[in-house]
Design a protein around this motif. Structure first.
Motif, PDB file in Angstrom:
ATOM      1  N   HIS A  70       3.697  -5.655  -1.078  1.00  0.00           N
ATOM      2  CA  HIS A  70       2.869  -4.467  -0.927  1.00  0.00           C
ATOM      3  C   HIS A  70       2.980  -3.879   0.476  1.00  0.00           C
ATOM      4  O   HIS A  70       2.218  -3.013   0.837  1.00  0.00           O
ATOM      5  CB  HIS A  70       1.399  -4.776  -1.271  1.00  0.00           C
ATOM      6  N   GLY A  71       3.943  -4.346   1.285  1.00  0.00           N
ATOM      7  CA  GLY A  71       4.335  -3.777   2.572  1.00  0.00           C
ATOM      8  C   GLY A  71       3.217  -3.254   3.441  1.00  0.00           C
ATOM      9  O   GLY A  71       2.521  -4.008   4.077  1.00  0.00           O
ATOM     10  N   VAL A  72       3.063  -1.925   3.466  1.00  0.00           N
ATOM     11  CA  VAL A  72       2.136  -1.260   4.361  1.00  0.00           C
ATOM     12  C   VAL A  72       0.705  -1.751   4.150  1.00  0.00           C
ATOM     13  O   VAL A  72      -0.013  -2.002   5.107  1.00  0.00           O
ATOM     14  CB  VAL A  72       2.218   0.277   4.190  1.00  0.00           C
ATOM     15  N   THR A  73       0.277  -1.914   2.909  1.00  0.00           N
ATOM     16  CA  THR A  73      -1.065  -2.401   2.624  1.00  0.00           C
ATOM     17  C   THR A  73      -1.277  -3.769   3.259  1.00  0.00           C
ATOM     18  O   THR A  73      -2.284  -4.016   3.892  1.00  0.00           O
ATOM     19  CB  THR A  73      -1.306  -2.494   1.100  1.00  0.00           C
ATOM     20  N   THR A  74      -0.315  -4.615   3.104  1.00  0.00           N
ATOM     21  CA  THR A  74      -0.421  -5.968   3.648  1.00  0.00           C
ATOM     22  C   THR A  74      -0.504  -5.952   5.176  1.00  0.00           C
ATOM     23  O   THR A  74      -1.351  -6.609   5.755  1.00  0.00           O
ATOM     24  CB  THR A  74       0.774  -6.823   3.193  1.00  0.00           C
ATOM     25  N   TRP A  75       0.354  -5.195   5.826  1.00  0.00           N
ATOM     26  CA  TRP A  75       0.322  -5.117   7.287  1.00  0.00           C
ATOM     27  C   TRP A  75      -0.981  -4.474   7.764  1.00  0.00           C
ATOM     28  O   TRP A  75      -1.545  -4.886   8.773  1.00  0.00           O
ATOM     29  CB  TRP A  75       1.541  -4.361   7.822  1.00  0.00           C
ATOM     30  N   GLY A  76      -1.461  -3.475   7.012  1.00  0.00           N
ATOM     31  CA  GLY A  76      -2.720  -2.834   7.381  1.00  0.00           C
ATOM     32  C   GLY A  76      -3.896  -3.788   7.255  1.00  0.00           C
ATOM     33  O   GLY A  76      -4.771  -3.833   8.114  1.00  0.00           O
ATOM     34  N   MET A  77      -3.914  -4.555   6.162  1.00  0.00           N
ATOM     35  CA  MET A  77      -4.977  -5.535   5.962  1.00  0.00           C
ATOM     36  C   MET A  77      -4.923  -6.592   7.067  1.00  0.00           C
ATOM     37  O   MET A  77      -5.952  -6.964   7.632  1.00  0.00           O
ATOM     38  CB  MET A  77      -4.831  -6.198   4.598  1.00  0.00           C
ATOM     39  N   ALA A  78      -3.715  -7.035   7.392  1.00  0.00           N
ATOM     40  CA  ALA A  78      -3.550  -8.032   8.452  1.00  0.00           C
ATOM     41  C   ALA A  78      -3.957  -7.468   9.807  1.00  0.00           C
ATOM     42  O   ALA A  78      -4.594  -8.152  10.609  1.00  0.00           O
ATOM     43  CB  ALA A  78      -2.108  -8.534   8.490  1.00  0.00           C
ATOM     44  N   ALA A  79      -3.616  -6.207  10.061  1.00  0.00           N
ATOM     45  CA  ALA A  79      -4.005  -5.573  11.328  1.00  0.00           C
ATOM     46  C   ALA A  79      -5.522  -5.468  11.424  1.00  0.00           C
ATOM     47  O   ALA A  79      -6.103  -5.746  12.481  1.00  0.00           O
ATOM     48  CB  ALA A  79      -3.367  -4.192  11.454  1.00  0.00           C
ATOM     49  N   SER A  80      -6.176  -5.089  10.329  1.00  0.00           N
ATOM     50  CA  SER A  80      -7.628  -4.979  10.302  1.00  0.00           C
ATOM     51  C   SER A  80      -8.283  -6.342  10.562  1.00  0.00           C
ATOM     52  O   SER A  80      -9.213  -6.455  11.365  1.00  0.00           O
ATOM     53  CB  SER A  80      -8.073  -4.420   8.954  1.00  0.00           C
ATOM     54  N   ALA A  81      -7.798  -7.377   9.890  1.00  0.00           N
ATOM     55  CA  ALA A  81      -8.336  -8.729  10.088  1.00  0.00           C
ATOM     56  C   ALA A  81      -8.110  -9.204  11.517  1.00  0.00           C
ATOM     57  O   ALA A  81      -8.987  -9.815  12.136  1.00  0.00           O
ATOM     58  CB  ALA A  81      -7.694  -9.700   9.102  1.00  0.00           C
ATOM     59  N   HIS A 126      -9.049   2.681 -12.120  1.00  0.00           N
ATOM     60  CA  HIS A 126     -10.080   1.922 -11.413  1.00  0.00           C
ATOM     61  C   HIS A 126      -9.675   0.459 -11.300  1.00  0.00           C
ATOM     62  O   HIS A 126      -9.769  -0.143 -10.237  1.00  0.00           O
ATOM     63  CB  HIS A 126     -11.419   2.051 -12.144  1.00  0.00           C
ATOM     64  N   HIS A 127      -9.226  -0.133 -12.417  1.00  0.00           N
ATOM     65  CA  HIS A 127      -8.833  -1.530 -12.395  1.00  0.00           C
ATOM     66  C   HIS A 127      -7.631  -1.744 -11.481  1.00  0.00           C
ATOM     67  O   HIS A 127      -7.565  -2.724 -10.745  1.00  0.00           O
ATOM     68  CB  HIS A 127      -8.538  -2.038 -13.811  1.00  0.00           C
ATOM     69  N   GLU A 128      -6.681  -0.806 -11.506  1.00  0.00           N
ATOM     70  CA  GLU A 128      -5.503  -0.934 -10.644  1.00  0.00           C
ATOM     71  C   GLU A 128      -5.914  -0.874  -9.179  1.00  0.00           C
ATOM     72  O   GLU A 128      -5.448  -1.649  -8.358  1.00  0.00           O
ATOM     73  CB  GLU A 128      -4.500   0.174 -10.955  1.00  0.00           C
ATOM     74  N   HIS A 129      -6.845   0.052  -8.843  1.00  0.00           N
ATOM     75  CA  HIS A 129      -7.346   0.123  -7.462  1.00  0.00           C
ATOM     76  C   HIS A 129      -8.006  -1.194  -7.069  1.00  0.00           C
ATOM     77  O   HIS A 129      -7.757  -1.732  -6.012  1.00  0.00           O
ATOM     78  CB  HIS A 129      -8.336   1.278  -7.311  1.00  0.00           C
ATOM     79  N   HIS A 130      -8.850  -1.705  -7.976  1.00  0.00           N
ATOM     80  CA  HIS A 130      -9.520  -2.984  -7.722  1.00  0.00           C
ATOM     81  C   HIS A 130      -8.484  -4.093  -7.535  1.00  0.00           C
ATOM     82  O   HIS A 130      -8.590  -4.898  -6.630  1.00  0.00           O
ATOM     83  CB  HIS A 130     -10.468  -3.317  -8.878  1.00  0.00           C
ATOM     84  N   HIS A 131      -7.469  -4.081  -8.398  1.00  0.00           N
ATOM     85  CA  HIS A 131      -6.412  -5.099  -8.316  1.00  0.00           C
ATOM     86  C   HIS A 131      -5.730  -5.041  -6.956  1.00  0.00           C
ATOM     87  O   HIS A 131      -5.551  -6.063  -6.302  1.00  0.00           O
ATOM     88  CB  HIS A 131      -5.396  -4.872  -9.439  1.00  0.00           C
ATOM     89  N   HIS A 132      -5.369  -3.842  -6.504  1.00  0.00           N
ATOM     90  CA  HIS A 132      -4.680  -3.721  -5.219  1.00  0.00           C
ATOM     91  C   HIS A 132      -5.612  -4.015  -4.053  1.00  0.00           C
ATOM     92  O   HIS A 132      -5.191  -4.560  -3.047  1.00  0.00           O
ATOM     93  CB  HIS A 132      -4.064  -2.325  -5.064  1.00  0.00           C
ATOM     94  N   GLU A 133      -6.881  -3.653  -4.205  1.00  0.00           N
ATOM     95  CA  GLU A 133      -7.836  -3.900  -3.128  1.00  0.00           C
ATOM     96  C   GLU A 133      -8.002  -5.400  -2.876  1.00  0.00           C
ATOM     97  O   GLU A 133      -8.054  -5.846  -1.740  1.00  0.00           O
ATOM     98  CB  GLU A 133      -9.184  -3.282  -3.503  1.00  0.00           C
ATOM     99  N   HIS A 134      -8.066  -6.174  -3.930  1.00  0.00           N
ATOM    100  CA  HIS A 134      -8.334  -7.598  -3.761  1.00  0.00           C
ATOM    101  C   HIS A 134      -7.098  -8.471  -3.838  1.00  0.00           C
ATOM    102  O   HIS A 134      -7.134  -9.618  -3.441  1.00  0.00           O
ATOM    103  CB  HIS A 134      -9.375  -8.065  -4.794  1.00  0.00           C
ATOM    104  N   HIS A 135      -6.014  -7.933  -4.362  1.00  0.00           N
ATOM    105  CA  HIS A 135      -4.808  -8.745  -4.470  1.00  0.00           C
ATOM    106  C   HIS A 135      -3.647  -8.122  -3.727  1.00  0.00           C
ATOM    107  O   HIS A 135      -2.534  -8.607  -3.816  1.00  0.00           O
ATOM    108  CB  HIS A 135      -4.439  -8.958  -5.949  1.00  0.00           C
ATOM    109  N   GLY A 136      -3.901  -7.073  -2.957  1.00  0.00           N
ATOM    110  CA  GLY A 136      -2.865  -6.378  -2.213  1.00  0.00           C
ATOM    111  C   GLY A 136      -2.288  -7.219  -1.094  1.00  0.00           C
ATOM    112  O   GLY A 136      -1.303  -6.859  -0.486  1.00  0.00           O
ATOM    113  N   GLN A 137      -2.898  -8.369  -0.839  1.00  0.00           N
ATOM    114  CA  GLN A 137      -2.386  -9.216   0.220  1.00  0.00           C
ATOM    115  C   GLN A 137      -1.115  -9.949  -0.178  1.00  0.00           C
ATOM    116  O   GLN A 137      -0.466 -10.541   0.650  1.00  0.00           O
ATOM    117  CB  GLN A 137      -3.454 -10.216   0.691  1.00  0.00           C
ATOM    118  N   HIS A 138      -0.759  -9.938  -1.436  1.00  0.00           N
ATOM    119  CA  HIS A 138       0.433 -10.655  -1.871  1.00  0.00           C
ATOM    120  C   HIS A 138       1.688  -9.921  -1.434  1.00  0.00           C
ATOM    121  O   HIS A 138       1.691  -8.714  -1.277  1.00  0.00           O
ATOM    122  CB  HIS A 138       0.422 -10.837  -3.399  1.00  0.00           C
ATOM    123  N   ALA A 139       2.758 -10.661  -1.256  1.00  0.00           N
ATOM    124  CA  ALA A 139       4.021 -10.099  -0.798  1.00  0.00           C
ATOM    125  C   ALA A 139       4.451  -8.952  -1.712  1.00  0.00           C
ATOM    126  O   ALA A 139       4.185  -8.957  -2.902  1.00  0.00           O
ATOM    127  CB  ALA A 139       5.094 -11.182  -0.781  1.00  0.00           C
TER     128      ALA A 139
END
Length: 164
Positions: free
Chosen positions: A19-30, A4-17
């Motif tokens: 994390h590849g796909v997560t970062t591009w997906g978050m940027a695409a969504s924004a 749970h904590h790891e999911h939370h960590h990636h959900e809110h801090h996944g924007q850091h360099a």
């Protein structure tokens, strides 16, 4: 780290360099969120300016102003649902969207101005709507990596994620 904590960590801090796909997906969504507000305001401004017979400059000024209004309004709606008051929601929207909307507006209006005849084509013209769709696509493609960088710095749309 618990799952749970790891999911939370990636959900809110996944924007850091890194994390590849997560970062591009978050940027695409924004970026898509930004494009939605921009498109609503832009189209409304173009329709109003054209209907009133305005020249390019006042039409573009109105379209850009409405793009900011609708872009901010969409963000504010979301964060106000999370419990923020109007004033705080406005602060979040200004912090989250100003750079993204500004870049998107510069790019899409620039494209409209350089496509021959697009601004003079009129609302019933396929040229106008085709050029506008192309302008939005170019604006998305230019703004997307910029949003990725901004979010990676913990700025821009990253400030909204605390309220989701």
């Amino acid at each position: 780290m618990s799952q749970h904590h790891e999911h939370h960590h990636h959900e809110h801090h996944g924007q850091h360099a890194g994390h590849g796909v997560t970062t591009w997906g978050m940027a695409a969504s924004a970026t898509l969120h930004c494009l939605t507000g921009c498109a609503i305001g832009e189209v409304l401004g173009m329709v109003i300016g054209t209907a009133l017979g305005w020249s390019n400059l006042p039409t573009i000024v109105l379209a850009v102003a409405l793009a900011f209004v609708f872009g901010y309004a969409l963000t504010m709606r979301g964060v106000m649902k999370a419990g923020l008051g109007f004033k705080q929601a406005l602060k979040v929207a200004l912090a989250a969207d100003t750079i993204s909307i500004a870049i998107m507006e510069i790019v899409d209006n620039g494209v409209m101005l350089v496509v021959p005849g697009a601004m003079d084509a009129g609302l019933a013209s396929a040229l106008f709507w085709g050029a506008l769709a192309f302008a939005f696509l170019v604006a998305f493609l230019v703004t997307w990596p910029i949003n990725k960088w901004i979010i990676g710095k913990g700025r821009g749309h990253a400030v909204v994620h605390a309220y989701h």
